[in-house]
Design a protein around this motif. Structure first.
Motif, PDB file in Angstrom:
ATOM      1  N   LYS A 171     -12.791   4.761  -6.577  1.00 55.62           N
ATOM      2  CA  LYS A 171     -11.392   3.740  -6.850  1.00 55.62           C
ATOM      3  C   LYS A 171     -11.392   3.074  -5.721  1.00 55.62           C
ATOM      4  CE  LYS A 171      -6.836   4.675  -8.267  1.00 55.62           C
ATOM      5  NZ  LYS A 171      -6.118   6.130  -8.543  1.00 55.62           N
ATOM      6  N   SER A 172     -11.188   3.863  -4.553  1.00 48.67           N
ATOM      7  CA  SER A 172     -10.470   3.228  -3.304  1.00 48.67           C
ATOM      8  C   SER A 172     -11.354   2.137  -2.912  1.00 48.67           C
ATOM      9  CB  SER A 172     -10.679   4.400  -2.594  1.00 48.67           C
ATOM     10  OG  SER A 172     -11.887   5.049  -1.616  1.00 48.67           O
ATOM     11  N   SER A 195     -12.167  -1.489   6.778  1.00 44.50           N
ATOM     12  CA  SER A 195     -11.400  -3.137   5.974  1.00 44.50           C
ATOM     13  C   SER A 195     -11.383  -3.636   7.302  1.00 44.50           C
ATOM     14  CB  SER A 195     -10.131  -2.435   6.266  1.00 44.50           C
ATOM     15  OG  SER A 195      -9.347  -3.380   5.387  1.00 44.50           O
ATOM     16  N   ASN A 229     -15.693   7.068  -3.203  1.00 39.30           N
ATOM     17  CA  ASN A 229     -14.341   7.536  -3.061  1.00 39.30           C
ATOM     18  C   ASN A 229     -14.538   6.001  -4.372  1.00 39.30           C
ATOM     19  OD1 ASN A 229     -11.820   6.726  -4.988  1.00 39.30           O
ATOM     20  ND2 ASN A 229     -11.015   8.554  -3.609  1.00 39.30           N
ATOM     21  N   GLU A 238     -10.965  -0.640  -4.842  1.00 39.35           N
ATOM     22  CA  GLU A 238      -9.599  -0.935  -4.199  1.00 39.35           C
ATOM     23  C   GLU A 238      -9.337  -2.259  -3.189  1.00 39.35           C
ATOM     24  OE1 GLU A 238      -6.738   2.112  -3.540  1.00 39.35           O
ATOM     25  OE2 GLU A 238      -6.576   2.512  -5.897  1.00 39.35           O
ATOM     26  N   LEU A 239     -11.019  -1.423  -2.627  1.00 42.08           N
ATOM     27  CA  LEU A 239     -11.075  -2.166  -1.051  1.00 42.08           C
ATOM     28  C   LEU A 239     -11.736  -3.647  -2.003  1.00 42.08           C
ATOM     29  CD1 LEU A 239     -10.890  -2.920   1.766  1.00 42.08           C
ATOM     30  CD2 LEU A 239     -12.936  -1.321   2.159  1.00 42.08           C
ATOM     31  N   GLY A 292     -13.153   1.941   3.945  1.00 45.02           N
ATOM     32  CA  GLY A 292     -12.141   2.392   3.741  1.00 45.02           C
ATOM     33  C   GLY A 292     -10.876   1.612   4.552  1.00 45.02           C
ATOM     34  N   PRO A 293      -9.863   2.054   4.252  1.00 45.77           N
ATOM     35  CA  PRO A 293      -8.268   1.463   5.133  1.00 45.77           C
ATOM     36  C   PRO A 293      -8.855   2.088   6.793  1.00 45.77           C
ATOM     37  CG  PRO A 293      -8.200   3.663   4.268  1.00 45.77           C
ATOM     38  CD  PRO A 293      -9.203   3.137   3.193  1.00 45.77           C
TER      39      PRO A 293
END
Length: 216
Positions: free
Chosen positions: A38-39, A17, A36, A42-43, A12-13
């Motif tokens: 979706k996240s 990351s 997740n 995005e990553l 995750g962020p």
């Protein structure tokens, strides 16, 4: 010979990351594991925009069967990883006397048991290969518990013990196990910037001579 790969569970962020970025820029293929979708997507896109080969796989760190399925897919598609990083944690306020037994067990499933479950997915392959690195994201609460973060403090202490015991067990097999104990609050543009912390993970992987590095 193909690229070496790193698997990051609990992606995750933040720290994960940063770790993904530094290993990716050093030439590693990055495989991210998180709940997740979706996240996760995005990553992956963010890393790809930086020229890093990255992939995402969904799994629940608290569910051993879910992790096993994810790692089977990872090994099928990308081979045996070079590095495993476990970064999942449940962070929530609460004192020990307010915790129920069920809540503590649920938190420990993510904070500690998931780390062992993830490690068990690669240990047999690492032993056969006689090499591999397993890194756990620890926390300063393992050394100085915070009463208002009782569950996390217990979990980080247990995770630290897991790193030490597993590390000694696997050292004769050429496997390095370590923990990065982050003794502060992760925040961009501070001493605890994720990219600065991530350098510590790379240093531990590269040097293979420390069981624990305390980042403070």
């Amino acid at each position: 010979m193909g690229k070496k790969s790193i698997v990051i569970v609990g992606a995750g962020p933040g720290v994960s990351s940063g770790v993904a970025k530094i290993f990716g820029l050093k030439g590693f293929k990055v495989i991210l594991v998180a709940r997740n979708e979706k996240s996760l997507g995005e990553l992956v896109k963010s890393l790809e925009a930086q020229g890093i080969e990255a992939y995402g796989t969904t799994a629940n760190a608290a569910d051993a069967d879910s992790l096993q399925t994810a790692f089977q897919q990872i090994k099928r598609n990308h081979g045996i990883p070079e590095v495993l990083v476990y970064n999942a944690a449940v962070i929530k306020l609460g004192t020990a006397s307010k915790l129920t037994e069920a809540e503590l067990l649920d938190d420990l499933n993510v904070n500690v048991v998931g780390a062992l479950s993830s490690a068990l997915q690669v240990i047999p392959d690492f032993i056969e290969r006689k090499s591999g690195t397993i890194l756990f994201t620890g926390g300063g609460f393992a050394l100085t518990p915070a009463y208002e973060l009782a569950s996390l403090s217990v979990g980080k202490a247990a995770l630290r013990s897991l790193a030490y015991t597993l590390g000694e067990e696997l050292k004769p097999h050429g496997i390095h196990v370590g923990t990065i104990t982050i003794a502060g609050t992760v925040a961009v543009n501070t001493n605890f910037d994720p990219d600065r912390i991530a350098q510590t993970y790379w240093d531990m992987y590269e040097k293979q001579n420390e069981r624990e590095l305390i980042y403070q």
